[in-house]
Design a protein around this motif. Structure first.
Motif, PDB file in Angstrom:
ATOM      1  N   ILE A  53      60.716  20.072  27.729  1.00 16.79           N
ATOM      2  CA  ILE A  53      59.498  20.186  28.535  1.00 16.79           C
ATOM      3  C   ILE A  53      58.990  18.804  28.929  1.00 16.79           C
ATOM      4  O   ILE A  53      58.591  18.578  30.082  1.00 16.79           O
ATOM      5  CB  ILE A  53      58.417  20.955  27.747  1.00 16.79           C
ATOM      6  N   ALA A  54      59.024  17.873  27.990  1.00 18.73           N
ATOM      7  CA  ALA A  54      58.548  16.519  28.279  1.00 18.73           C
ATOM      8  C   ALA A  54      59.380  15.860  29.371  1.00 18.73           C
ATOM      9  O   ALA A  54      58.853  15.162  30.244  1.00 18.73           O
ATOM     10  CB  ALA A  54      58.587  15.666  27.006  1.00 18.73           C
ATOM     11  N   HIS A  55      60.704  16.099  29.350  1.00 17.27           N
ATOM     12  CA  HIS A  55      61.578  15.498  30.366  1.00 17.27           C
ATOM     13  C   HIS A  55      61.394  16.161  31.717  1.00 17.27           C
ATOM     14  O   HIS A  55      61.174  15.479  32.735  1.00 17.27           O
ATOM     15  CB  HIS A  55      63.034  15.605  29.916  1.00 17.27           C
ATOM     16  N   LEU A  56      61.472  17.492  31.754  1.00 17.17           N
ATOM     17  CA  LEU A  56      61.361  18.209  33.021  1.00 17.17           C
ATOM     18  C   LEU A  56      59.951  18.105  33.604  1.00 17.17           C
ATOM     19  O   LEU A  56      59.784  18.077  34.832  1.00 17.17           O
ATOM     20  CB  LEU A  56      61.750  19.677  32.834  1.00 17.17           C
ATOM     21  N   GLY A  57      58.966  18.055  32.726  1.00 17.80           N
ATOM     22  CA  GLY A  57      57.583  17.946  33.188  1.00 17.80           C
ATOM     23  C   GLY A  57      57.147  16.527  33.462  1.00 17.80           C
ATOM     24  O   GLY A  57      55.989  16.302  33.840  1.00 17.80           O
ATOM     25  N   ARG A  58      58.068  15.566  33.257  1.00 15.64           N
ATOM     26  CA  ARG A  58      57.787  14.144  33.525  1.00 15.64           C
ATOM     27  C   ARG A  58      56.512  13.652  32.824  1.00 15.64           C
ATOM     28  O   ARG A  58      55.655  13.007  33.446  1.00 15.64           O
ATOM     29  CB  ARG A  58      57.706  13.884  35.028  1.00 15.64           C
ATOM     30  N   ILE A  59      56.366  14.012  31.559  1.00 16.07           N
ATOM     31  CA  ILE A  59      55.225  13.517  30.785  1.00 16.07           C
ATOM     32  C   ILE A  59      55.390  12.019  30.580  1.00 16.07           C
ATOM     33  O   ILE A  59      56.435  11.550  30.119  1.00 16.07           O
ATOM     34  CB  ILE A  59      55.124  14.241  29.427  1.00 16.07           C
ATOM     35  N   GLN A  60      54.372  11.275  30.928  1.00 19.04           N
ATOM     36  CA  GLN A  60      54.442   9.818  30.870  1.00 19.04           C
ATOM     37  C   GLN A  60      54.717   9.333  29.450  1.00 19.04           C
ATOM     38  O   GLN A  60      54.060   9.735  28.494  1.00 19.04           O
ATOM     39  CB  GLN A  60      53.137   9.203  31.386  1.00 19.04           C
ATOM     40  N   GLY A  61      55.725   8.468  29.317  1.00 16.40           N
ATOM     41  CA  GLY A  61      56.053   7.883  28.026  1.00 16.40           C
ATOM     42  C   GLY A  61      56.769   8.812  27.086  1.00 16.40           C
ATOM     43  O   GLY A  61      56.909   8.508  25.893  1.00 16.40           O
ATOM     44  N   ALA A  62      57.232   9.979  27.574  1.00 17.37           N
ATOM     45  CA  ALA A  62      57.878  10.956  26.694  1.00 17.37           C
ATOM     46  C   ALA A  62      59.189  11.456  27.284  1.00 17.37           C
ATOM     47  O   ALA A  62      59.512  12.638  27.177  1.00 17.37           O
ATOM     48  CB  ALA A  62      56.933  12.132  26.426  1.00 17.37           C
ATOM     49  N   ARG A  63      59.939  10.554  27.906  1.00 19.09           N
ATOM     50  CA  ARG A  63      61.253  10.939  28.406  1.00 19.09           C
ATOM     51  C   ARG A  63      62.245  11.037  27.251  1.00 19.09           C
ATOM     52  O   ARG A  63      61.885  10.830  26.089  1.00 19.09           O
ATOM     53  CB  ARG A  63      61.720   9.939  29.470  1.00 19.09           C
ATOM     54  N   VAL A  64      63.510  11.319  27.541  1.00 22.52           N
ATOM     55  CA  VAL A  64      64.473  11.674  26.506  1.00 22.52           C
ATOM     56  C   VAL A  64      64.600  10.598  25.430  1.00 22.52           C
ATOM     57  O   VAL A  64      64.499  10.882  24.228  1.00 22.52           O
ATOM     58  CB  VAL A  64      65.852  11.965  27.141  1.00 22.52           C
ATOM     59  N   HIS A  65      64.828   9.366  25.828  1.00 26.18           N
ATOM     60  CA  HIS A  65      65.017   8.305  24.836  1.00 26.18           C
ATOM     61  C   HIS A  65      63.754   8.080  24.007  1.00 26.18           C
ATOM     62  O   HIS A  65      63.830   7.817  22.795  1.00 26.18           O
ATOM     63  CB  HIS A  65      65.427   7.007  25.535  1.00 26.18           C
ATOM     64  N   ALA A  66      62.590   8.203  24.639  1.00 20.59           N
ATOM     65  CA  ALA A  66      61.335   8.046  23.908  1.00 20.59           C
ATOM     66  C   ALA A  66      61.152   9.167  22.884  1.00 20.59           C
ATOM     67  O   ALA A  66      60.632   8.939  21.782  1.00 20.59           O
ATOM     68  CB  ALA A  66      60.149   8.027  24.881  1.00 20.59           C
ATOM     69  N   MET A  67      61.601  10.377  23.224  1.00 19.75           N
ATOM     70  CA  MET A  67      61.472  11.504  22.301  1.00 19.75           C
ATOM     71  C   MET A  67      62.412  11.341  21.117  1.00 19.75           C
ATOM     72  O   MET A  67      62.084  11.715  19.981  1.00 19.75           O
ATOM     73  CB  MET A  67      61.752  12.810  23.040  1.00 19.75           C
ATOM     74  N   VAL A  68      63.605  10.797  21.371  1.00 22.35           N
ATOM     75  CA  VAL A  68      64.524  10.518  20.266  1.00 22.35           C
ATOM     76  C   VAL A  68      63.906   9.493  19.317  1.00 22.35           C
ATOM     77  O   VAL A  68      63.963   9.637  18.089  1.00 22.35           O
ATOM     78  CB  VAL A  68      65.880  10.018  20.796  1.00 22.35           C
ATOM     79  N   ASP A  69      63.312   8.459  19.894  1.00 28.81           N
ATOM     80  CA  ASP A  69      62.634   7.456  19.070  1.00 28.81           C
ATOM     81  C   ASP A  69      61.478   8.079  18.295  1.00 28.81           C
ATOM     82  O   ASP A  69      61.235   7.745  17.129  1.00 28.81           O
ATOM     83  CB  ASP A  69      62.106   6.315  19.945  1.00 28.81           C
ATOM     84  N   ALA A  70      60.747   9.001  18.941  1.00 30.72           N
ATOM     85  CA  ALA A  70      59.617   9.663  18.279  1.00 30.72           C
ATOM     86  C   ALA A  70      60.094  10.502  17.100  1.00 30.72           C
ATOM     87  O   ALA A  70      59.440  10.549  16.050  1.00 30.72           O
ATOM     88  CB  ALA A  70      58.858  10.532  19.279  1.00 30.72           C
ATOM     89  N   PHE A  71      61.242  11.178  17.283  1.00 28.28           N
ATOM     90  CA  PHE A  71      61.799  11.966  16.172  1.00 28.28           C
ATOM     91  C   PHE A  71      62.162  11.047  15.013  1.00 28.28           C
ATOM     92  O   PHE A  71      61.850  11.337  13.848  1.00 28.28           O
ATOM     93  CB  PHE A  71      63.033  12.733  16.629  1.00 28.28           C
ATOM     94  N   ARG A  72      62.810   9.921  15.345  1.00 31.98           N
ATOM     95  CA  ARG A  72      63.214   8.975  14.306  1.00 31.98           C
ATOM     96  C   ARG A  72      61.990   8.409  13.574  1.00 31.98           C
ATOM     97  O   ARG A  72      61.973   8.328  12.344  1.00 31.98           O
ATOM     98  CB  ARG A  72      64.017   7.837  14.933  1.00 31.98           C
ATOM     99  N   GLU A  73      60.949   8.052  14.332  1.00 33.88           N
ATOM    100  CA  GLU A  73      59.751   7.485  13.720  1.00 33.88           C
ATOM    101  C   GLU A  73      58.993   8.527  12.894  1.00 33.88           C
ATOM    102  O   GLU A  73      58.473   8.227  11.818  1.00 33.88           O
ATOM    103  CB  GLU A  73      58.847   6.912  14.809  1.00 33.88           C
TER     104      GLU A  73
END
Length: 483
Positions: free
Chosen positions: A306-326
């Motif tokens: 949803i974050a990628h398709l909805g173009r949520i600012q700062g929450a694209r695919v690589h950012a979400m992977v980093d968020a999962f890791r953090e």
């Protein structure tokens, strides 16, 4: 930086870290194996429970070695032994993996900013006409504490909410009560908090989410009572009937607003749907830790999409992977606490009541003490003991890992149900955090709202005493009702 009024005052002494406390306990446990005699109990029933009065002591002490092996855990290998004990369904390996996965998933949810945006969209821009919004926010934050154990997130949300509520005519205490106070109410009375209830139930040998009907009623009752209390305080401040507590700088009051987009709504809906899916799986299919972790991971995948398709600012695919890791990294200390606590039990000889262990000796001694008091008093004492321990071990999962291996079998020996013992842990773990100076989250929320701890304590001590009194009534009623 030390002169910044937003920061808590420097302290010459602070409470030791949970892992340091556990290391000290490991030293004491190892020393105890040289001094005291282990023993075992007889078991009966299905599921098997300890037979009261069946304790048999061994011939003498059984000292644990410095370095153990497969047959016996030693002192310097207790952490490794605790980390590798069990399987995917156990209260060691399975529980640690469960905690890390959920930490990553909720890190992704927070990265989208959906919760922040939803709150900002609901905040008033000027003077509020009534306190309906305050009540709604209290319920929302309590629900967040109940569903995913919102804790550190309350700090950022206090920074967000305090300026807006100040502009609406309230004070900084109102913001802390809404963000931190309400989330703690939900945390303490949750029916499904994965970092407290499910951890404690897993260690106690109970099915996850069992007894949720009673807990749901408790959550609703405590949440509504807390929301009305906060609304009453907020109204008195808005009307000038009560002095404001705390001050906020102009820079904080001018914080930019965040748009609440359709994608944000879809993220929140996916979380709600995931919670419903978990409740269905546990109640109808008997799902346990592996399945629940997989369900929440699916929520994480949906959130990332949803974050990628909805173009949520700062929450694209690589950012979400980093968020999962953090997010997973933030919960790694909790997983280490679970492993360390299990290692301590292994030093003592394990938690199997049918095998010789010092834990069984401790349980026999405690049961002798509780035998001299009424069963309802034992249930209440469990709650008070958990409240006291929470001042030293602020982590919910950490406290469960340390106390439930003792409290669950002690409940069997004392005529208290294990479900009631878990409830004692919940209530004791949650409410005293409202006045716990060793709670990093509380101190950070107070700093974000520009409130001194002394000011907060002068305000909150009466409500906390009220919560303890209500919890005492709940504990006695839970025991008398056979919960």
């Amino acid at each position: 930086m030390t002169d910044d009024p937003a920061l808590p005052p420097a302290k010459s002494w602070q409470m030791p870290d949970t892992l340091l406390i556990l290391f000290t306990l490991a030293v004491l446990a190892w020393a105890a194996t040289w001094l005291f005699t282990p023993g075992h109990f007889a078991l009966a029933g299905d599921p098997a429970r300890i037979v009261p009065g069946s304790f048999i002591a061994a011939a003498g002490p059984s000292p644990a070695p410095i370095m153990g092996g497969e047959a016996r855990t030693g002192f310097i290998d207790f952490l490794f032994a605790g980390l590798v004990t069990g399987d995917r369904n156990s209260a060691a390996i399975g529980l640690m993996a469960f905690i890390i996965v959920l930490g990553g998933v909720f890190g992704m949810v927070m990265k989208t900013g959906a919760i922040d945006a939803a709150l900002q969209s609901a905040l008033p821009g000027g003077k509020a006409r009534n306190e309906t919004l305050i009540i709604a926010l209290c319920i929302a934050f309590s629900l967040a504490g109940a569903v995913f154990g919102m804790s550190e997130e309350a700090i950022a949300l206090t920074l967000l909410l305090a300026p807006a509520l100040t502009r609406a005519g309230y004070d900084a205490v109102t913001a802390v009560l809404v963000c931190y106070g309400s989330s703690q109410i939900g945390f303490a009375t949750s029916w499904m908090n994965p970092f407290s209830v499910i951890v404690a139930q897993s260690i106690a040998g109970l099915a996850p989410l069992s007894g949720l009907e009673v807990r749901a009623v408790l959550w609703l009752g405590f949440t509504l009572a807390a929301a009305l209390f906060v609304a009453r305080h907020a109204r008195a401040v808005r009307l000038g009937e009560r002095a404001r507590i705390g001050t906020l700088g102009e820079a904080a009051a001018d914080a930019p607003a965040m748009a609440f987009t359709f994608a944000h709504k879809l993220v929140l809906l996916s979380v709600i749907a995931g919670v419903g899916w978990v409740a269905w799986g546990v109640s109808t299919r008997g799902y346990y830790l592996p399945e629940i972790a997989a369900q929440f991971f699916a929520v994480g995948i949906a959130t990332a999409a949803i974050a990628h398709l909805g173009r949520i600012q700062g929450a694209r695919v690589h950012a979400m992977v980093d968020a999962f890791r953090e997010g997973a990294a933030q919960l790694l200390p909790a997983a280490l606490v679970v492993g360390a606590a299990k290692g301590i039990l292994l030093i003592l000889g394990g938690d199997d009541p049918a095998r010789a262990s010092l834990l069984n000796t401790l349980l026999d001694s405690l049961s002798s003490l509780t035998a001299a008091m009424p069963e309802w008093l034992t249930a209440w004492t469990m709650f008070m003991v958990q409240s006291l321990i929470n001042l030293f071990i602020a982590s919910g999962s950490g406290q469960a890992s340390v106390t439930m291996p003792i409290m669950a079998p002690l409940a069997d020996l004392s005529g208290v149900t294990r479900q009631t013992a878990v409830l004692a842990f919940q209530l004791g773990d949650g409410f005293t955090d409202l006045v716990n100076p060793t709670s990093a989250v509380l101190m950070a929320c107070l700093a974000a709202a520009r409130i001194g701890f002394g000011e907060w304590l002068a305000f909150i001590w009466r409500p906390v005493l009220g919560l303890i009194a209500l919890s005492s009534v709940v504990m006695v009623a839970a025991h008398l009702g056979g919960y």
